[in-house]
Design a protein around this motif. Structure first.
Motif, short mmCIF file in Angstrom:
data_model
loop_
_atom_site.label_atom_id
_atom_site.label_comp_id
_atom_site.label_asym_id
_atom_site.label_seq_id
_atom_site.Cartn_x
_atom_site.Cartn_y
_atom_site.Cartn_z
N THR A 31 0.01 3.42 -7.46
CA THR A 31 1.15 4.10 -6.84
C THR A 31 2.14 3.04 -6.40
O THR A 31 1.83 2.20 -5.56
CB THR A 31 0.69 4.93 -5.62
OG1 THR A 31 -0.34 5.81 -6.02
CG2 THR A 31 1.83 5.73 -5.05
N GLU A 32 3.32 3.06 -7.00
CA GLU A 32 4.37 2.09 -6.66
C GLU A 32 5.71 2.80 -6.57
O GLU A 32 6.10 3.49 -7.51
CB GLU A 32 4.45 1.01 -7.74
CG GLU A 32 3.39 -0.06 -7.63
CD GLU A 32 3.64 -1.19 -8.61
OE1 GLU A 32 4.79 -1.37 -9.06
OE2 GLU A 32 2.67 -1.89 -8.92
N GLY A 33 6.37 2.61 -5.48
CA GLY A 33 7.72 3.13 -5.33
C GLY A 33 7.85 4.61 -5.63
O GLY A 33 8.82 5.03 -6.24
N GLY A 34 6.85 5.40 -5.25
CA GLY A 34 6.89 6.82 -5.51
C GLY A 34 6.40 7.21 -6.90
O GLY A 34 6.26 8.38 -7.22
N PHE A 35 6.14 6.22 -7.75
CA PHE A 35 5.65 6.48 -9.10
C PHE A 35 4.14 6.34 -9.10
O PHE A 35 3.61 5.42 -8.50
CB PHE A 35 6.28 5.49 -10.09
CG PHE A 35 5.89 5.74 -11.51
CD1 PHE A 35 6.41 6.81 -12.20
CD2 PHE A 35 5.01 4.90 -12.16
CE1 PHE A 35 6.06 7.05 -13.51
CE2 PHE A 35 4.64 5.12 -13.47
CZ PHE A 35 5.17 6.20 -14.16
N ARG A 36 3.44 7.23 -9.75
CA ARG A 36 1.98 7.22 -9.76
C ARG A 36 1.47 7.31 -11.19
O ARG A 36 1.92 8.15 -11.97
CB ARG A 36 1.48 8.40 -8.94
CG ARG A 36 -0.02 8.50 -8.87
CD ARG A 36 -0.37 9.72 -8.03
NE ARG A 36 -1.77 9.99 -8.14
CZ ARG A 36 -2.61 10.00 -7.12
NH1 ARG A 36 -2.17 9.74 -5.92
NH2 ARG A 36 -3.87 10.27 -7.30
N LYS A 96 -1.40 14.85 -13.51
CA LYS A 96 -2.12 14.77 -12.25
C LYS A 96 -3.63 14.55 -12.44
O LYS A 96 -4.24 15.08 -13.35
CB LYS A 96 -1.89 16.06 -11.47
CG LYS A 96 -2.29 15.98 -10.03
CD LYS A 96 -1.77 17.15 -9.25
CE LYS A 96 -2.14 16.98 -7.79
NZ LYS A 96 -1.65 18.07 -6.99
#
Length: 101
Positions: A31-36, A96
């Motif tokens: 999970t980085e900067g809102g990106f998963r 997801k």
């Protein structure tokens, strides 16, 4: 980044469920900067014919059911990328991951 060692992993491909045989499997959730994103690295796979089948196939999408060594379960959809020569595979997540992270 969260990592989980897996004790069990079953894939369903073309309506056929197969429990994967492996020496080790690690699920990584980034999970980085809102990106998963997530992926699974499998090593020591003994199902060479399964790896060869995915090598030859254009359809590498799989449904997953897995269990971490801690006992947590998850389900997901991904794409299985075989590495037959090294008895390994990577499953790249598609969407997801239900149950972990």
């Amino acid at each position: 980044m969260n990592t989980y060692m897996l004790s069990e992993l079953t894939i369903t491909h073309k309506h056929i469920a197969t429990r994967l045989a492996f020496a080790s499997a690690q699920l990584v959730i980034v999970t980085e900067g809102g990106f998963r994103l997530w992926y699974i690295d499998l090593d020591g796979m003994t199902q060479s014919s399964l790896l060869r089948d995915f090598e030859q196939s254009e359809d590498i999408r799989v449904e997953l059911k897995g269990t971490s060594v801690e006992g947590s379960s998850f389900t997901a959809t991904g794409y299985l990328h075989p590495n037959t020569k090294h008895h390994a595979a990577a499953i790249r997540g598609d969407g997801k991951l239900e149950g972990l992270g």
